[in-house]
Design an enzyme around this catalytic site. Structure first.
Site, short mmCIF file in Angstrom:
data_model
loop_
_atom_site.label_atom_id
_atom_site.label_comp_id
_atom_site.label_asym_id
_atom_site.label_seq_id
_atom_site.Cartn_x
_atom_site.Cartn_y
_atom_site.Cartn_z
N TYR A 1 3.20 9.10 -8.31
CA TYR A 1 2.22 9.17 -7.22
C TYR A 1 0.87 9.70 -7.73
CZ TYR A 1 0.53 9.36 -2.46
OH TYR A 1 -0.20 9.12 -1.32
N PRO B 1 0.78 -1.24 0.00
CA PRO B 1 0.00 0.00 0.00
C PRO B 1 0.82 1.30 0.00
CG PRO B 1 -0.08 -1.05 2.16
CD PRO B 1 0.63 -2.00 1.25
P1 RFL Z 1 -11.84 -6.14 -3.72
O1 RFL Z 1 -12.05 -4.83 -3.10
O2 RFL Z 1 -11.09 -7.18 -2.95
O3 RFL Z 1 -13.26 -6.70 -4.14
C1 RFL Z 1 -13.45 -8.02 -4.55
C2 RFL Z 1 -14.86 -8.42 -4.21
O4 RFL Z 1 -15.06 -9.75 -4.65
C3 RFL Z 1 -15.75 -10.47 -3.64
N1 RFL Z 1 -15.42 -11.89 -3.84
C4 RFL Z 1 -16.25 -12.78 -4.41
N2 RFL Z 1 -17.49 -12.63 -4.93
C5 RFL Z 1 -18.08 -13.74 -5.45
N3 RFL Z 1 -17.48 -14.97 -5.46
C6 RFL Z 1 -16.25 -15.14 -4.95
N4 RFL Z 1 -15.68 -16.34 -4.97
C7 RFL Z 1 -15.58 -14.03 -4.40
N5 RFL Z 1 -14.37 -13.84 -3.83
C8 RFL Z 1 -14.30 -12.55 -3.50
C9 RFL Z 1 -15.23 -9.90 -2.35
O5 RFL Z 1 -16.13 -10.12 -1.26
C10 RFL Z 1 -15.11 -8.42 -2.70
O6 RFL Z 1 -16.27 -7.69 -2.40
O7 RFL Z 1 -11.09 -6.02 -5.14
P2 RFL Z 1 -11.20 -4.86 -6.27
O8 RFL Z 1 -12.63 -4.52 -6.55
O9 RFL Z 1 -10.32 -5.29 -7.37
O10 RFL Z 1 -10.61 -3.55 -5.58
C11 RFL Z 1 -9.26 -3.47 -5.27
C12 RFL Z 1 -9.06 -2.66 -4.00
O11 RFL Z 1 -9.98 -3.07 -3.02
C13 RFL Z 1 -7.65 -2.85 -3.47
O12 RFL Z 1 -6.69 -2.72 -4.51
C14 RFL Z 1 -7.27 -1.85 -2.40
O13 RFL Z 1 -8.20 -1.72 -1.39
C15 RFL Z 1 -5.94 -2.33 -1.82
N6 RFL Z 1 -5.74 -1.81 -0.51
C16 RFL Z 1 -5.32 -0.53 -0.41
N7 RFL Z 1 -5.06 0.18 -1.55
C17 RFL Z 1 -4.65 1.44 -1.47
O14 RFL Z 1 -4.46 2.05 -2.52
N8 RFL Z 1 -4.48 2.02 -0.22
C18 RFL Z 1 -4.75 1.35 0.95
O15 RFL Z 1 -4.63 1.90 2.02
C19 RFL Z 1 -5.18 0.03 0.88
N9 RFL Z 1 -5.47 -0.68 2.01
C20 RFL Z 1 -6.04 -2.58 0.63
C21 RFL Z 1 -5.91 -1.97 1.90
C22 RFL Z 1 -6.44 -3.91 0.53
C23 RFL Z 1 -6.71 -4.68 1.66
N10 RFL Z 1 -7.06 -6.08 1.48
C24 RFL Z 1 -7.49 -6.56 0.18
C25 RFL Z 1 -6.80 -7.09 2.39
C26 RFL Z 1 -6.21 -2.72 3.03
C27 RFL Z 1 -6.63 -4.07 2.93
C28 RFL Z 1 -6.99 -4.78 4.21
C1 PHB Z 2 -4.85 5.48 3.45
O1 PHB Z 2 -5.44 4.45 3.83
O2 PHB Z 2 -5.28 6.61 3.73
C2 PHB Z 2 -3.58 5.36 2.68
C3 PHB Z 2 -2.98 4.13 2.53
C4 PHB Z 2 -1.80 4.04 1.82
C5 PHB Z 2 -1.23 5.18 1.27
C6 PHB Z 2 -1.84 6.40 1.41
C7 PHB Z 2 -3.04 6.50 2.13
O3 PHB Z 2 -0.06 5.10 0.60
#
Ligand code: RFL
Ligand code: PHB
Length: 389
Positions: free
Chosen positions: A384, A292
């Site tokens: 960025y 992240p």
């Molecule tokens: P998502 O958000 O994981 O959504 C996928 C959806 O698919 C569902 N799913 C299913 N549905 C039907 N059948 C199945 N077999 C399935 N398996 C799964 C899930 O329930 C879910 O609703 O993927 P998507 O849409 O590609 O979006 C991507 C983003 O969510 C992800 O890249 C970011 O959130 C990554 N990420 C972060 N990115 C940032 O840029 N900054 C962050 O601070 C940040 N924090 C994070 C994060 C990802 C995390 N994960 C995945 C553990 C923090 C966490 C905890």
């Molecule tokens: C956020 O969750 O706000 C976040 C996470 C990762 C970043 C910046 C912001 O690099």
């Protein structure tokens, strides 16, 4: 049931794709394993590149984002007590927008419901069939009943743990992975952010990030070991450790309070190639994961959606398969650059177990270069704010 595009996963990728296709008159069904409340309860990304903001605007769901999103013209970086700013607008002419993924997802669900487009929540045992034929279909069970959805195409938007990627035969895909020897412990607290801009802090004690969601909601992270457990971190211990990793003058201004969410996420770089198999197209976390540090995860999902919805729209407008045939290569070209940036920024700012004095001096020298060199700052800023689609 029949639809044009079956979308597996109702996270940001699936919802944004569904909405953009709906605007082009293309029908979709979304199958989501969880409940809507569960999906909306997840706290994830917070920084939106201009490309994602433009897509949300094209999708007609940017009204609240424009009102409530915070424009950030730069970011702060610190190394022990030395803090400096990278001016995104000065270096690139572009800013980023701070607006939570949770809010993006909520806006997209509201729009989907207003469209009357179907979302099947709590869809269990989702399975993809005949994706390498001209007549693919998806099955799932809901409330004990088996459903069959026939479609033209399948969009695998089901995240890292979904079924889409592993439906592609192992001998037809190649995976690239780097697992980092640490995680991020994050908290959300109803306190004013310590600074108007994000602070990425590299300290002797490990990395920390000060981020935010709005004027009274802050998001903070600490690099932690993979053995640590959330239950072992009291709020007090979190705040104390955060202060130690921030520049002293910022730590003095930090307003602390009870956390409203606390979780640990492991850090990983991962790419699966290609992002297509027959009529199945992977989008977002289903195909790739970034650590992240560069805030790229959600933004990469958005660029995939951009390329895929254009390819699908071309196809349905009678312009053939060229856009869809080019999808995987176009998406991967951008994915790898974001992988590089996220890996670089993570490597630059975190403490690695077993790191030598030499390794640390290399980090110090590179951070000092970034502090003093306009070209180094411009390269960081361009990545960025987001490379063009
Ligand atoms: P998502 O958000 O994981 O959504 C996928 C959806 O698919 C569902 N799913 C299913 N549905 C039907 N059948 C199945 N077999 C399935 N398996 C799964 C899930 O329930 C879910 O609703 O993927 P998507 O849409 O590609 O979006 C991507 C983003 O969510 C992800 O890249 C970011 O959130 C990554 N990420 C972060 N990115 C940032 O840029 N900054 C962050 O601070 C940040 N924090 C994070 C994060 C990802 C995390 N994960 C995945 C553990 C923090 C966490 C905890
Ligand atoms: C956020 O969750 O706000 C976040 C996470 C990762 C970043 C910046 C912001 O690099």
């Amino acid at each position: 049931m029949r639809t044009q595009v079956a979308i597996i996963g109702g996270g940001p990728s699936g919802l944004l794709l569904g909405r953009l296709l709906h605007r082009r008159g293309i029908n979709t069904v979304i199958l989501e394993r969880r409940s809507k409340a569960h999906v909306l309860g997840r706290i994830r990304a917070g920084v939106l590149e201009r490309g994602l903001v433009a897509l949300l605007t094209e999708a007609g769901v940017s009204e609240r984002l424009m009102r409530e999103g915070l424009r950030h013209d730069g970011t702060l970086l610190s190394f022990d007590d030395t803090m400096f700013r990278v001016d995104f607008v000065g270096a690139t002419g572009h800013a980023v927008t701070v607006y939570g993924q949770t809010e993006v997802t909520r806006d997209l669900y509201d729009a989907r419901e207003a469209d009357g487009a179907p979302t099947l929540f709590e869809a269990e045992d989702v399975a993809i069939h005949d994706a390498d034929s001209d007549t693919p279909f998806v099955t799932c069970t809901r409330g004990g009943e088996t459903l069959r959805i026939e479609c033209d195409f399948i969009a695998g938007c089901d995240g890292f743990h979904g079924v889409s990627r592993t439906t592609i035969p192992a001998d037809r895909r190649r995976e690239f992975e780097k697992v980092y020897p640490f995680g991020w412990l994050g908290i959300l607290s109803e306190t004013p952010p310590v600074n108007d801009e994000l602070i990425y802090a590299s300290s002797e004690r490990g990395f920390a990030l000060c981020s935010m969601r709005n004027a009274n909601l802050s998001r903070y992270y600490l690099q932690c070991s993979l053995e640590e457990r959330v239950e072992d971190w009291s709020d007090e211990a979190f705040w104390e450790e955060l202060k130690r990793r921030m520049p002293a003058d910022q730590a003095k201004r930090l307003v602390t309070g009870p956390s409203v969410e606390k979780s640990i996420a492991p850090l990983r770089s991962f790419v699966s190639e290609p992002m297509r198999w027959g009529r199945l197209f992977l989008c977002g976390d289903a195909a790739h994961i970034v650590p992240p540090t560069g805030a790229k995860g959600l933004n990469l999902a958005a660029s995939d959606v951009h390329y895929l919805h254009e390819g699908l729209a071309d196809h349905y407008a009678g312009r053939g398969m060229d856009g869809l045939d080019a999808y995987s290569a176009r998406a991967l070209s951008r994915v790898w650059k974001a992988e590089r940036f996220s890996w670089w920024f993570t490597t630059l700012t975190h403490r690695f177990p077993g790191q030598t004095g030499f390794d640390r001096r290399m980090q110090e020298a590179e951070i000092d270069l970034l502090r003093t060199n306009a070209a180094a700052q411009a390269a960081m800023a361009e990545n960025y704010v987001g490379l063009p689609y």
